[in-house]
Motif scaffolding. Structure first.
Motif, PDB file in Angstrom:
ATOM      1  N   GLU A 147       0.850  -1.191   0.000  1.00 50.17           N
ATOM      2  CA  GLU A 147       0.000   0.000   0.000  1.00 50.17           C
ATOM      3  C   GLU A 147       0.884   1.239   0.000  1.00 50.17           C
ATOM      4  OE1 GLU A 147      -2.422  -0.468   3.413  1.00 50.17           O
ATOM      5  OE2 GLU A 147      -3.503  -2.216   2.636  1.00 50.17           O
ATOM      6  N   GLY A 148       0.936   1.915  -1.136  1.00 48.80           N
ATOM      7  CA  GLY A 148       1.720   3.140  -1.210  1.00 48.80           C
ATOM      8  C   GLY A 148       3.063   3.010  -1.893  1.00 48.80           C
ATOM      9  N   GLY A 149       3.418   1.839  -2.428  1.00 48.59           N
ATOM     10  CA  GLY A 149       4.701   1.761  -3.106  1.00 48.59           C
ATOM     11  C   GLY A 149       5.188   0.351  -3.375  1.00 48.59           C
ATOM     12  N   ILE A 150       6.524   0.208  -3.436  1.00 47.99           N
ATOM     13  CA  ILE A 150       7.193  -1.058  -3.747  1.00 47.99           C
ATOM     14  C   ILE A 150       8.234  -1.326  -2.672  1.00 47.99           C
ATOM     15  CG2 ILE A 150       8.741  -2.231  -5.366  1.00 47.99           C
ATOM     16  CD1 ILE A 150       7.375  -0.763  -7.633  1.00 47.99           C
ATOM     17  N   GLU A 151       8.379  -2.582  -2.309  1.00 48.13           N
ATOM     18  CA  GLU A 151       9.420  -3.007  -1.373  1.00 48.13           C
ATOM     19  C   GLU A 151      10.123  -4.241  -1.937  1.00 48.13           C
ATOM     20  OE1 GLU A 151       8.242  -3.518   2.663  1.00 48.13           O
ATOM     21  OE2 GLU A 151       7.183  -1.593   2.772  1.00 48.13           O
ATOM     22  N   GLY A 152      11.214  -4.608  -1.299  1.00 38.39           N
ATOM     23  CA  GLY A 152      11.961  -5.786  -1.708  1.00 38.39           C
ATOM     24  C   GLY A 152      12.055  -6.803  -0.583  1.00 38.39           C
ATOM     25  N   LEU A 153      12.247  -8.052  -0.968  1.00 39.84           N
ATOM     26  CA  LEU A 153      12.461  -9.137  -0.003  1.00 39.84           C
ATOM     27  C   LEU A 153      13.615  -9.992  -0.491  1.00 39.84           C
ATOM     28  CD1 LEU A 153      11.522 -10.889   2.453  1.00 39.84           C
ATOM     29  CD2 LEU A 153      10.151 -12.192   0.811  1.00 39.84           C
ATOM     30  N   VAL A 154      14.636 -10.099   0.334  1.00 40.73           N
ATOM     31  CA  VAL A 154      15.748 -11.006   0.063  1.00 40.73           C
ATOM     32  C   VAL A 154      15.526 -12.268   0.880  1.00 40.73           C
ATOM     33  CG1 VAL A 154      18.232 -11.400   0.332  1.00 40.73           C
ATOM     34  CG2 VAL A 154      17.399  -9.179  -0.475  1.00 40.73           C
ATOM     35  N   LEU A 155      15.442 -13.403   0.200  1.00 35.18           N
ATOM     36  CA  LEU A 155      15.263 -14.690   0.872  1.00 35.18           C
ATOM     37  C   LEU A 155      16.566 -15.461   0.872  1.00 35.18           C
ATOM     38  CD1 LEU A 155      13.649 -17.108   2.043  1.00 35.18           C
ATOM     39  CD2 LEU A 155      13.116 -17.744  -0.325  1.00 35.18           C
ATOM     40  N   GLU A 156      17.018 -15.820   2.053  1.00 31.01           N
ATOM     41  CA  GLU A 156      18.154 -16.729   2.192  1.00 31.01           C
ATOM     42  C   GLU A 156      17.632 -18.019   2.808  1.00 31.01           C
ATOM     43  OE1 GLU A 156      21.720 -16.526   1.414  1.00 31.01           O
ATOM     44  OE2 GLU A 156      20.600 -15.252   0.038  1.00 31.01           O
TER      45      GLU A 156
END
Length: 327
Positions: A167-176
């Motif tokens: 909600e309101g933009g973009i985010e990132g997720l790094v999965l290890e």
């Protein structure tokens, strides 16, 4: 309640050669369970060898490896083939033959989930406690940007990089993802890198970058988190939140403390979270959109976390290998 299917008795010898006693207990137990799975679930009676020629029961023989038996679903194998065709970053021998390969687990886990982005979104909402996630925009496995010189300039690669709409933009997720292996022993002098120092200043990701960058135990986690943050910073032209998530086996007692120590060095500790594989799979099972997808998750549970299924033979092995007591 879990269903139990009657199985024909399996002898310890059918499981093949096992790891040396000098290997860490979790790694030995994982290799043993994979040997059991090879025989009981896959029906593969022979076993393969390490690159140096040492037989090991948790390695598939060439014919089974070539037939894709190390993958638990068509989606997992398709993800592997697609990623391999993109170029360097996956080890085709380990991924098709070594049953304890974390890269193989990555494909087996994310293949079906990424094939149904709404399902993956629901899982991430739960495990991250982020109901404001609205869409999975992209999933890249064994990820590194094509032009490293535009990012951090080193050879760091992350197990998976997910772009998410919120909600309101973009985010990132790094999965290890960690199964039977430890964090990488590879250390890069990030404290000497102007790129890392610039990233620390522009993102305020770490409370004390100098301390964090010199912490050898956190080197891999620093680089992975930094790569995710820098990737979106370059691609979007803005600094946005990137979360580092570790998924580890519940019997891996070493990964958690290292990760927790790294999390305490973040300015916002909520940008790092860890969850054990068993809980991740249970979350995926509960939210599975179909019976077929639920059965796929149950297959992953049986293969990777239900060690109780191979426990009787494991105790038989321990009894056979422990030194004789002096009378």
């Amino acid at each position: 309640m879990r269903e139990t299917t009657p199985r024909a008795p399996v002898s310890l010898s059918a499981l093949g050669d096992q790891p040396r006693l000098s290997e860490p207990k979790h790694a030995r137990r994982a290799r043993f369970h994979q040997s059991w799975y090879r025989v009981v679930q896959l029906g593969v009676r022979g076993w393969g060898t390490t690159p140096k020629g040492r037989p090991l029961g948790s390695i598939l023989p060439p014919a089974a490896a070539a037939a894709g038996r190390n993958f638990t679903s068509p989606e997992a194998e398709a993800m592997f083939v697609k990623r391999r065709n993109l170029g360097w970053g996956v080890d085709p021998v380990r991924m098709t033959s070594h049953m304890t390969s974390s890269q193989t687990l990555l494909m087996n886990l994310l293949g079906p989930l990424a094939d149904d982005p709404d399902w993956l979104l629901e899982v991430l909402r739960v495990v991250l406690a982020r109901p404001n996630l609205t869409e999975v925009l992209d999933v890249a496995v064994e990820f590194a940007p094509p032009k490293r010189s535009h990012y951090l300039g080193d050879m760091t690669r992350v197990d998976a990089f997910v772009k998410l709409a919120v909600e309101g933009g973009i985010e990132g997720l790094v999965l290890e993802l960690k199964y039977a292996d430890r964090f990488s022993s590879r250390r890069l002098p990030v404290s000497e890198s102007p790129r890392y120092r610039d990233l620390a200043e522009s993102t305020s990701l770490w409370r004390s970058p100098g301390h964090t960058f010199s912490d050898g135990s956190a080197n891999q986690l620093v680089r992975c988190h930094a790569l995710g943050a820098r990737t979106l910073q370059v691609d979007l032209g803005a600094t946005v939140p990137v979360t580092l998530m570790l998924v580890h086996h519940p019997l891996d007692l070493s990964a958690g403390p290292v990760f927790d120590a790294y999390r305490r060095q973040l300015a916002d500790p909520k940008l790092a979270t860890r969850i054990d594989l068993e809980l991740f799979l249970q979350t995926a099972l509960v939210s599975a959109p179909s019976i077929g997808q639920a059965r796929g998750i149950q297959t992953l549970q049986l293969r990777y976390v239900r060690h109780e299924e191979s426990e009787p033979l494991w105790h038989e092995l321990l009894a056979a290998t422990q030194p004789a007591r002096r009378r």
